[in-house]
Scaffold this motif. Structure first.
Motif, PDB file in Angstrom:
ATOM      1  N   GLY A 256       0.846  -1.188   0.000  1.00  0.00           N
ATOM      2  CA  GLY A 256       0.000   0.000   0.000  1.00  0.00           C
ATOM      3  C   GLY A 256       0.876   1.229   0.000  1.00  0.00           C
ATOM      4  N   GLY A 257       0.268   2.376   0.254  1.00  0.00           N
ATOM      5  CA  GLY A 257       1.047   3.611   0.300  1.00  0.00           C
ATOM      6  C   GLY A 257       0.615   4.576  -0.771  1.00  0.00           C
ATOM      7  N   ALA A 258       1.320   5.702  -0.818  1.00  0.00           N
ATOM      8  CA  ALA A 258       0.865   6.816  -1.639  1.00  0.00           C
ATOM      9  C   ALA A 258       1.332   6.734  -3.095  1.00  0.00           C
ATOM     10  CB  ALA A 258       1.348   8.115  -1.011  1.00  0.00           C
ATOM     11  N   LYS A 259       2.625   6.493  -3.287  1.00  0.00           N
ATOM     12  CA  LYS A 259       3.185   6.716  -4.624  1.00  0.00           C
ATOM     13  C   LYS A 259       3.697   5.441  -5.270  1.00  0.00           C
ATOM     14  CE  LYS A 259       4.674  11.459  -4.154  1.00  0.00           C
ATOM     15  NZ  LYS A 259       5.805  12.345  -4.086  1.00  0.00           N
TER      16      LYS A 259
ATOM     17  N   LYS B  23       7.531   2.502  -5.545  1.00  0.00           N
ATOM     18  CA  LYS B  23       7.366   1.079  -5.217  1.00  0.00           C
ATOM     19  C   LYS B  23       7.368   0.146  -6.427  1.00  0.00           C
ATOM     20  CE  LYS B  23       5.835   1.995  -0.686  1.00  0.00           C
ATOM     21  NZ  LYS B  23       4.795   1.879   0.322  1.00  0.00           N
TER      22      LYS B  23
ATOM     23  N   GLY C 204      -2.749   4.904  -2.840  1.00  0.00           N
ATOM     24  CA  GLY C 204      -2.540   5.660  -4.075  1.00  0.00           C
ATOM     25  C   GLY C 204      -1.958   4.776  -5.170  1.00  0.00           C
TER      26      GLY C 204
ATOM     27  N   ASN D 166      -4.717   3.119  -6.916  1.00  0.00           N
ATOM     28  CA  ASN D 166      -5.431   4.111  -7.749  1.00  0.00           C
ATOM     29  C   ASN D 166      -4.772   4.265  -9.109  1.00  0.00           C
ATOM     30  OD1 ASN D 166      -6.971   4.433  -5.487  1.00  0.00           O
ATOM     31  ND2 ASN D 166      -6.172   6.457  -4.941  1.00  0.00           N
TER      32      ASN D 166
ATOM     33  N   LEU E  61      -5.878  10.287  -5.341  1.00  0.00           N
ATOM     34  CA  LEU E  61      -4.411  10.359  -5.374  1.00  0.00           C
ATOM     35  C   LEU E  61      -3.873   9.300  -6.327  1.00  0.00           C
ATOM     36  CD1 LEU E  61      -1.742  11.364  -3.822  1.00  0.00           C
ATOM     37  CD2 LEU E  61      -1.991   9.239  -2.557  1.00  0.00           C
TER      38      LEU E  61
ATOM     39  N   PHE F 128     -11.522  16.035   1.057  1.00  0.00           N
ATOM     40  CA  PHE F 128     -10.544  15.235   1.795  1.00  0.00           C
ATOM     41  C   PHE F 128     -10.357  15.814   3.195  1.00  0.00           C
ATOM     42  CE2 PHE F 128      -6.256  14.005   3.047  1.00  0.00           C
ATOM     43  CZ  PHE F 128      -6.191  12.674   2.663  1.00  0.00           C
TER      44      PHE F 128
ATOM     45  N   ILE G 211     -10.616   6.990  -0.806  1.00  0.00           N
ATOM     46  CA  ILE G 211      -9.920   7.267   0.460  1.00  0.00           C
ATOM     47  C   ILE G 211      -9.602   5.981   1.229  1.00  0.00           C
ATOM     48  CG2 ILE G 211     -12.016   7.669   1.842  1.00  0.00           C
ATOM     49  CD1 ILE G 211     -10.393  10.299   2.805  1.00  0.00           C
TER      50      ILE G 211
ATOM     51  N   GLY H 155       2.940  -0.862   3.728  1.00  0.00           N
ATOM     52  CA  GLY H 155       2.099   0.266   3.313  1.00  0.00           C
ATOM     53  C   GLY H 155       0.621   0.118   3.636  1.00  0.00           C
ATOM     54  N   PRO H 156      -0.002   1.204   4.131  1.00  0.00           N
ATOM     55  CA  PRO H 156      -1.440   1.194   4.419  1.00  0.00           C
ATOM     56  C   PRO H 156      -2.261   1.223   3.123  1.00  0.00           C
ATOM     57  CG  PRO H 156      -0.549   3.386   4.764  1.00  0.00           C
ATOM     58  CD  PRO H 156       0.619   2.504   4.430  1.00  0.00           C
ATOM     59  N   VAL H 157      -3.486   0.654   3.163  1.00  0.00           N
ATOM     60  CA  VAL H 157      -4.287   0.594   1.930  1.00  0.00           C
ATOM     61  C   VAL H 157      -5.269   1.759   1.814  1.00  0.00           C
ATOM     62  CG1 VAL H 157      -4.017  -1.898   1.726  1.00  0.00           C
ATOM     63  CG2 VAL H 157      -6.032  -0.964   2.915  1.00  0.00           C
TER      64      VAL H 157
ATOM     65  N   PHE I 201      -5.283   5.814   6.688  1.00  0.00           N
ATOM     66  CA  PHE I 201      -5.522   5.225   8.017  1.00  0.00           C
ATOM     67  C   PHE I 201      -5.327   6.245   9.140  1.00  0.00           C
ATOM     68  CE2 PHE I 201      -1.366   4.563  10.110  1.00  0.00           C
ATOM     69  CZ  PHE I 201      -0.571   5.134   9.116  1.00  0.00           C
ATOM     70  N   GLU I 202      -4.723   7.382   8.835  1.00  0.00           N
ATOM     71  CA  GLU I 202      -4.533   8.410   9.867  1.00  0.00           C
ATOM     72  C   GLU I 202      -5.891   8.974  10.293  1.00  0.00           C
ATOM     73  OE1 GLU I 202      -2.996   8.405   6.891  1.00  0.00           O
ATOM     74  OE2 GLU I 202      -0.865   8.886   7.097  1.00  0.00           O
TER      75      GLU I 202
ATOM     76  N   ASP J 221       4.941   3.889   7.991  1.00  0.00           N
ATOM     77  CA  ASP J 221       3.491   3.951   8.168  1.00  0.00           C
ATOM     78  C   ASP J 221       2.908   2.601   8.554  1.00  0.00           C
ATOM     79  OD1 ASP J 221       2.653   6.635   7.690  1.00  0.00           O
ATOM     80  OD2 ASP J 221       3.408   6.376   5.660  1.00  0.00           O
TER      81      ASP J 221
HETATM   82  P1  AMP Z   1       3.841   5.608   1.797  1.00  0.00           P
HETATM   83  O1  AMP Z   1       4.690   6.527   2.597  1.00  0.00           O
HETATM   84  O2  AMP Z   1       4.102   5.636   0.330  1.00  0.00           O
HETATM   85  O3  AMP Z   1       3.812   4.187   2.360  1.00  0.00           O
HETATM   86  O4  AMP Z   1       2.346   6.174   1.918  1.00  0.00           O
HETATM   87  C1  AMP Z   1       1.615   6.176   3.107  1.00  0.00           C
HETATM   88  C2  AMP Z   1       0.555   7.232   3.017  1.00  0.00           C
HETATM   89  O5  AMP Z   1      -0.348   6.921   1.973  1.00  0.00           O
HETATM   90  C3  AMP Z   1      -0.286   7.377   4.270  1.00  0.00           C
HETATM   91  O6  AMP Z   1      -0.061   8.641   4.823  1.00  0.00           O
HETATM   92  C4  AMP Z   1      -1.723   7.237   3.771  1.00  0.00           C
HETATM   93  O7  AMP Z   1      -2.609   8.178   4.347  1.00  0.00           O
HETATM   94  C5  AMP Z   1      -1.585   7.515   2.300  1.00  0.00           C
HETATM   95  N1  AMP Z   1      -2.689   6.936   1.522  1.00  0.00           N
HETATM   96  C6  AMP Z   1      -3.065   5.665   1.445  1.00  0.00           C
HETATM   97  N2  AMP Z   1      -4.160   5.537   0.671  1.00  0.00           N
HETATM   98  C7  AMP Z   1      -4.480   6.770   0.221  1.00  0.00           C
HETATM   99  C8  AMP Z   1      -5.511   7.303  -0.610  1.00  0.00           C
HETATM  100  N3  AMP Z   1      -6.435   6.513  -1.167  1.00  0.00           N
HETATM  101  N4  AMP Z   1      -5.537   8.633  -0.818  1.00  0.00           N
HETATM  102  C9  AMP Z   1      -4.607   9.434  -0.257  1.00  0.00           C
HETATM  103  N5  AMP Z   1      -3.600   9.006   0.531  1.00  0.00           N
HETATM  104  C10 AMP Z   1      -3.536   7.686   0.774  1.00  0.00           C
END
Ligand code: AMP
Length: 390
Positions: free
Chosen positions: A189-192, A196, A215, A218, A231, A262, A283, A307-309, A312-313, A341
């Motif tokens: 998971g994660g943002a970018k 990855k 992200g 996405n 994202l 958001f 989200i 990585g979060p999906v 989660f914050e 994360d």
């Molecule tokens: P990373 O540092 O790449 O592992 O990304 C972790 C971050 O991705 C966390 O702060 C999450 O809030 C964010 N994240 C996960 N899913 C989404 C989403 N659908 N939209 C925006 N941010 C996200």
């Protein structure tokens, strides 16, 4: 590679490079996790009547410039509290020589204050090497960076070996990456996605299933769907498409929680991923997808998670990550997690003791999974051809 336990370190000067880069706010240590993970090697060396010299970085200071807020003094004070009967000395400048005295712990100042640290200076490494009989590399979190206090020092020291934490980290990763017990399920998971691609490619090669969220998912979804303002990285949609076509074990969510604005308390609706409007953004996983993924995780014998999906914050949008995290926690197979994360999520859902192993490394964890050759590992392996138990 030679382990600290392979060498005779009795009454020796043992220099340990640890990763004591703990979060500090208002002059208070906010998490002791990295110190705790480093303690077994330090305690082991002290138990052999050695003199331990400890090196670490803290934060990102400007080289050559002292910054009181990033001094390791705070860590030496903490170690003083927890290591009873050990004389602890904090030294600000690198000394030319240290007189041997058994069972003492000398902590040198933040290595990143010293010019040459980041460009792997041999000259600086020689100064450290002069202080010790044995160099122990134990900073797993820094294994992917060739710095003076890691890579050059490993080369310059008379004897170089790996510490207990480093050995443990490598052991667990090897178990997951080389001949894993199947089925193997990875969760990324994660943002970018741009950060990855390396681990996605590697994990798609070796895992039976790779569940993708955040992200990153996405960007994959954007190949065939309108994902509104979710994202994602549009520049990488094509690269994602190539990866998706190459492998058939990539699992994406089919429903998602979407919001129009958001923020923490935003109203959401759950939608199929092909039904998202221009003004909406994903989200979190939808519950149907999260439950489907949890069923896949339930059958796994090996799990790797980074990585979060979802976001989660925000309390309202952590359910997807929570369902996945709890499915991992319930699984009795080998489960390994890593990344900043991911650790925060593990702490949030109180499942720390339910996983087989939680890595202390973020970048290092990813780089090792990617399978890159890391110069420090190479150096440690080279050293293993030298005589042990001298
Ligand atoms: P990373 O540092 O790449 O592992 O990304 C972790 C971050 O991705 C966390 O702060 C999450 O809030 C964010 N994240 C996960 N899913 C989404 C989403 N659908 N939209 C925006 N941010 C996200």
């Amino acid at each position: 590679m030679i382990k600290i336990t392979d060498l005779n370190i009795n009454n020796k000067r043992v220099l340990i490079r640890s990763d004591l880069n703990v979060p500090i706010k208002n002059k208070t240590i906010k998490s002791y996790a990295r110190i705790e993970a480093s303690l077994p090697t330090i305690k082991y060396a002290l138990s052999k009547n050695s003199q331990v010299i400890l090196l670490s970085h803290l934060g990102r200071p400007i080289e050559g410039k002292y910054d009181e807020n990033l001094s390791l003094k705070i860590i030496s004070l903490y170690l003083k509290k927890i290591l009873k009967n050990i004389e602890i000395i904090f030294i600000k400048d690198i000394p030319e020589k240290i007189e041997f005295k058994e069972k003492t712990l000398i902590i040198l100042e933040n290595v990143r204050f010293n010019i040459g640290e980041k460009n792997n200076s041999t000259e600086l490494a020689k100064k450290y090497a002069n202080l010790c009989d044995v160099f122990v590399m134990d900073a797993f979190g820094c294994i992917h960076r060739s710095h003076a206090s890691t890579h050059s020092l490993a080369k310059q020291a008379n004897k170089t070996c790996a510490g207990l934490l480093l050995i443990q980290e490598l052991k667990y990763l090897k178990k997951a990456l080389i001949n894993p017990i199947r089925p193997m399920v990875s969760i990324v998971g994660g943002a970018k996605i741009s950060t990855k691609f390396g681990i996605l490619d590697k994990l798609l090669q070796i895992s039976d299933y790779v569940i993708v969220g955040g992200g990153i998912a996405n960007t994959f979804l954007a190949i065939n769907n309108n994902i509104g303002k979710s994202l994602h990285e549009s520049k990488f949609i094509n690269k994602a498409k190539i990866l998706k076509q190459k492998y058939n074990n990539l699992i994406l969510p089919h429903d998602s929680k979407v919001v129009s604005e958001f923020h923490e308390n935003a109203d959401f609706i759950t939608k199929k991923v092909f039904n998202i409007s221009n003004n909406e953004e994903i989200i979190d996983f939808g519950n149907e997808s999260a439950i489907k993924m949890a069923k896949i995780i339930k059958k796994a014998k090996t799990i790797l998670w980074n990585g979060p999906v979802g976001v989660f914050e925000f309390k309202k949008f952590r359910e997807g990550t929570e369902i996945i995290a709890k499915a991992i926690a319930k699984n009795k197979g080998l489960s390994i997690a890593g990344g900043g994360d991911t650790l925060a999520a593990i702490e949030m859902f109180k499942i720390k003791n339910k996983l087989s192993y939680i890595s202390t490394g973020g970048g290092a964890f990813l780089k090792l999974i990617e399978g890159n050759t890391l110069p420090i590992i190479e150096e440690l392996e080279k050293r293993s051809t030298f005589k042990k138990k001298e």
